[in-house]
Design an enzyme around this catalytic site. Sequence first.
Site, PDB file in Angstrom:
ATOM      1  N   ASP A   1      95.240 -35.091  53.602  1.00  0.00           N
ATOM      2  CA  ASP A   1      94.549 -33.956  53.001  1.00  0.00           C
ATOM      3  C   ASP A   1      93.713 -34.310  51.780  1.00  0.00           C
ATOM      4  O   ASP A   1      93.425 -33.461  50.953  1.00  0.00           O
ATOM      5  CB  ASP A   1      95.572 -32.884  52.603  1.00  0.00           C
ATOM      6  CG  ASP A   1      96.646 -33.423  51.666  1.00  0.00           C
ATOM      7  OD1 ASP A   1      96.476 -34.525  51.097  1.00  0.00           O
ATOM      8  OD2 ASP A   1      97.675 -32.745  51.484  1.00  0.00           O
TER       9      ASP A   1
ATOM     10  N   GLU B   1      98.792 -37.395  60.470  1.00  0.00           N
ATOM     11  CA  GLU B   1      99.452 -36.314  59.745  1.00  0.00           C
ATOM     12  C   GLU B   1      98.652 -35.024  59.882  1.00  0.00           C
ATOM     13  O   GLU B   1      98.395 -34.304  58.924  1.00  0.00           O
ATOM     14  CB  GLU B   1      99.669 -36.670  58.264  1.00  0.00           C
ATOM     15  CG  GLU B   1     100.794 -35.858  57.628  1.00  0.00           C
ATOM     16  CD  GLU B   1     101.012 -36.193  56.163  1.00  0.00           C
ATOM     17  OE1 GLU B   1     101.988 -36.901  55.873  1.00  0.00           O
ATOM     18  OE2 GLU B   1     100.213 -35.737  55.321  1.00  0.00           O
TER      19      GLU B   1
ATOM     20  N   HIS C   1     101.594 -39.531  36.216  1.00  0.00           N
ATOM     21  CA  HIS C   1     100.277 -39.601  36.844  1.00  0.00           C
ATOM     22  C   HIS C   1      99.255 -40.039  35.809  1.00  0.00           C
ATOM     23  O   HIS C   1      99.431 -39.856  34.605  1.00  0.00           O
ATOM     24  CB  HIS C   1      99.914 -38.226  37.415  1.00  0.00           C
ATOM     25  CG  HIS C   1      98.797 -38.256  38.393  1.00  0.00           C
ATOM     26  ND1 HIS C   1      97.486 -38.062  38.034  1.00  0.00           N
ATOM     27  CD2 HIS C   1      98.786 -38.452  39.739  1.00  0.00           C
ATOM     28  CE1 HIS C   1      96.715 -38.139  39.095  1.00  0.00           C
ATOM     29  NE2 HIS C   1      97.474 -38.371  40.142  1.00  0.00           N
TER      30      HIS C   1
ATOM     31  N   HIS D   1     102.020 -33.695  39.259  1.00  0.00           N
ATOM     32  CA  HIS D   1     100.606 -33.968  39.003  1.00  0.00           C
ATOM     33  C   HIS D   1      99.679 -32.945  39.643  1.00  0.00           C
ATOM     34  O   HIS D   1      98.475 -32.996  39.432  1.00  0.00           O
ATOM     35  CB  HIS D   1     100.225 -35.337  39.563  1.00  0.00           C
ATOM     36  CG  HIS D   1     100.164 -35.341  41.074  1.00  0.00           C
ATOM     37  ND1 HIS D   1     101.280 -35.498  41.868  1.00  0.00           N
ATOM     38  CD2 HIS D   1      99.122 -35.180  41.927  1.00  0.00           C
ATOM     39  CE1 HIS D   1     100.934 -35.433  43.135  1.00  0.00           C
ATOM     40  NE2 HIS D   1      99.627 -35.240  43.211  1.00  0.00           N
TER      41      HIS D   1
END
Length: 365
Positions: free
Chosen positions: A96, A118, A238, A205
Amino acid sequence: MKKVMLIFGTRPEAIKMCPLALELERRPAFETVVCVTGQHRQMLDQILSCFHVQPRYDLSIMREKQTLFDVTINILDRLRAILEAERPDVVLVHGDTSTAFATALACFYMQIPVGHVEAGLRTYDLYAPFPEEFNRQAVDLLARFYFAPTGLSRQNLLREGKPDSRIFVTGNTVIDALDTTVRTDYTHPETEWAHGSRLILLTAHRRENIGPPMRSMFTAIRRIVDDTPDVKVIYPMHMNPAVRDMARECFAGQDRIHMIEPMDVLDFHNLMARAYLILTDSGGIQEEAPALGKPVLVMRDTTERPEGVEAGTLKLVGTEEASVYAAVHQLLTDEAAYLSMARSVNPYGDGNASRRIADILACQL
């Protein structure tokens, strides 16, 4: 020989695509070409090194304070010449990310088939997670082959009118990665520091959580540590400066919370294997941790991985301070609740997803 090109650019993509790249490289029926966009830089390079994957192309698009506009435009601009030169039989993208979306769009413009690894995960809210839900749906609009990790993902694709003959349930390649990275003899200074305590591994994050939601999440975690003497938290931060600033502000002065630099995949997976529970707003960890028997509390209001919620391996706890605190407190004080999650069956596969995808491509191309 069929030419298969894998294009990815972030740390999570790399973790899930490197096992597939290695599987394809082992097969003489394929010429395997790896291209990375560098949407993440340092974190991406760590994964490539761990799996010994050498890209043929590196777009190196990452810039300080890059926006979604920057990422999308730069990938489209730099990928065109590579696709024209290579003319692969199929391009594989993952999940994604903006890399996946921009790559699929470039392939559509050039009429190159796309395989979506996925495929089919959904929240059906384009702004949660943002921009990931849009990216995933857009890639599935453009893809020719759908490698769905679960039966539920397959059903999502069928409801959207995707052809059944091009949807393949494979499991998730992240489980393949764990077979390579998790080691019984692993040691690390952070695991030594946490020895004798119940370790909570934290990742946070998500773009839509930055600001008040993240402050609420971090405040709840701070309260848990303040209230529970045998708990320690490790937070690989992050790289986003806004996330780091918030964490340092909320966790300052609590020496049982370690804020550390991002870890390479080998270190992170082994740290996860030694944690008591996981707190996250990330995506892939929702699949990885259950394979290791670790309860996952997801600090989001929605998840594109409802299979884990149904199976009992995940629990959505939102971002409000009270709800996060209550969920963690329950797992720390209620052994039955903890064991119910820890012993639930992982719905995301058996470690053979890469092999299945390679077998499918051998028949379909």
